[in-house]
Design an enzyme around this catalytic site. Sequence first.
Site, short mmCIF file in Angstrom:
data_model
loop_
_atom_site.label_atom_id
_atom_site.label_comp_id
_atom_site.label_asym_id
_atom_site.label_seq_id
_atom_site.Cartn_x
_atom_site.Cartn_y
_atom_site.Cartn_z
N GLU A 1 28.19 -37.53 6.28
CA GLU A 1 28.04 -38.08 7.61
C GLU A 1 29.00 -37.37 8.56
O GLU A 1 30.12 -37.04 8.18
CB GLU A 1 28.38 -39.57 7.57
CG GLU A 1 27.59 -40.39 8.55
CD GLU A 1 27.65 -41.87 8.21
OE1 GLU A 1 26.90 -42.61 8.83
OE2 GLU A 1 28.43 -42.26 7.34
N ASP B 1 26.27 -48.64 -0.47
CA ASP B 1 26.81 -47.29 -0.29
C ASP B 1 25.86 -46.22 -0.83
O ASP B 1 25.67 -45.17 -0.22
CB ASP B 1 28.17 -47.16 -0.97
CG ASP B 1 29.21 -48.06 -0.32
OD1 ASP B 1 29.12 -48.25 0.92
OD2 ASP B 1 30.09 -48.57 -1.03
N ASP C 1 28.29 -40.58 0.75
CA ASP C 1 28.79 -41.51 1.76
C ASP C 1 30.16 -42.01 1.36
O ASP C 1 30.41 -42.25 0.17
CB ASP C 1 27.82 -42.69 1.91
CG ASP C 1 28.21 -43.57 3.08
OD1 ASP C 1 28.68 -43.03 4.10
OD2 ASP C 1 28.04 -44.79 2.98
#
Length: 406
Positions: A269, A365, A185
């Site tokens: 993502e 995170d 991420d």
Amino acid sequence: MPNIRKAYKVRLKTNGNIEEYLVRFSGSARFLWNKSLAMNIQRLESKQGILWYNELAFWLTLWKRSDEYCFLKECPSQVLQQKLMDLERAFRDCFDRNQPLKRLPVFKKKGMGDSIRFPQGFKIDNRRIYLPRIGWVGFYKSCEIEGKIKNITVSSRGGKWYASIQVEQTVEITKHPSESEIGIDAGIKCFAALSDGTMVEGVNSFRKHEYALAREQRKLSRKKKGSNNWKKQKREISRLHIKIANVRSDFLHKLSTDISKSHAKVYVEGLQIKNMSSSARGTIEAPGRNIKAKSGLNKSILDQGWYEFRRQLDYKLSWQGGCLAEVDYRHTSQTCSCCGYMAKENRPSQAVFKCLACGHEANADVNAARNILTVGQTGMACGANRISGRQQEPAGTRKEVLPVAM
Ligand SMILES: [Zn+2]
């Protein structure tokens, strides 16, 4: 066994004579780019079709014959033709639905990303390159150049000249040595968080050098514009900019190499940004209304570093026999990676994740990276995981530019 393309960037050993040629060739190429681009933008604004390579090449022969633009004859024809091909490519990319981040081509300024490409007529022996109309030019050799040489691009930066030697190599796609899978991420507090708990600090080279840059800028403002001292200071500032860029490029390359070697499958993502930035352009047949605004758009939305990092991961993984997969799931930051409970309140602050259902506590995170991994592995996201678009591209289109030692 597919072919891949790579580029080696080397610094050239130029002298005044060689530089004069290179400056002149770059100038002609830039002039041609700007003139053709201006013609096409005017046509777009008056709702006419774009002139593609063939038409532009025809115009080029006319310009070469004219008194006004006969200086174009001094530059090797192939170099000019390559510029026109680049322009055509830039327009095609800009209107390509699969490349939502591409913008309208921009006018080139002297000394800003000037480059000329020789598609043929060059030769390379151990430590020198032969360029058409220029002759033999030495270069600083930093590694062996392997593969079949396809073209050579010469560019300048901060008063130095570089050649990017593009080669084609045949690689054997093997099975990735590792079977590990990982989710990544883009962090808020750090550059990236990995699902195994690793937090990668960003170099933030810009911020680190921001103070120095501001100081040099202040010095510049106190000098008389156009004076020798002013020019000297200008050079100092551009050196600093190059340094910042190099530090960042080095960091990204090291990190992406590291991750692509130790993990076979990497989940990230999906870029939701895509939807935001494709609006203004329209298509080739029906250009968007606000062509001019489009050219300035986008760059600010994206963290270029993160985007570049993904791009590198993508091709480096494919060289290793691994792959990068995109996960489209919007709630990675609010969902508990332990029990799956999803609520906004799970995240009391930017940095902390604390599940209201099971009490699981983690760095926000890392928690998100774990979710990305889980969603990727189980296909929990609505629909199947979208494997990143680049995977389907023919192997020949990927290229790597090695960082340059200054
Ligand atoms: Zn929980």
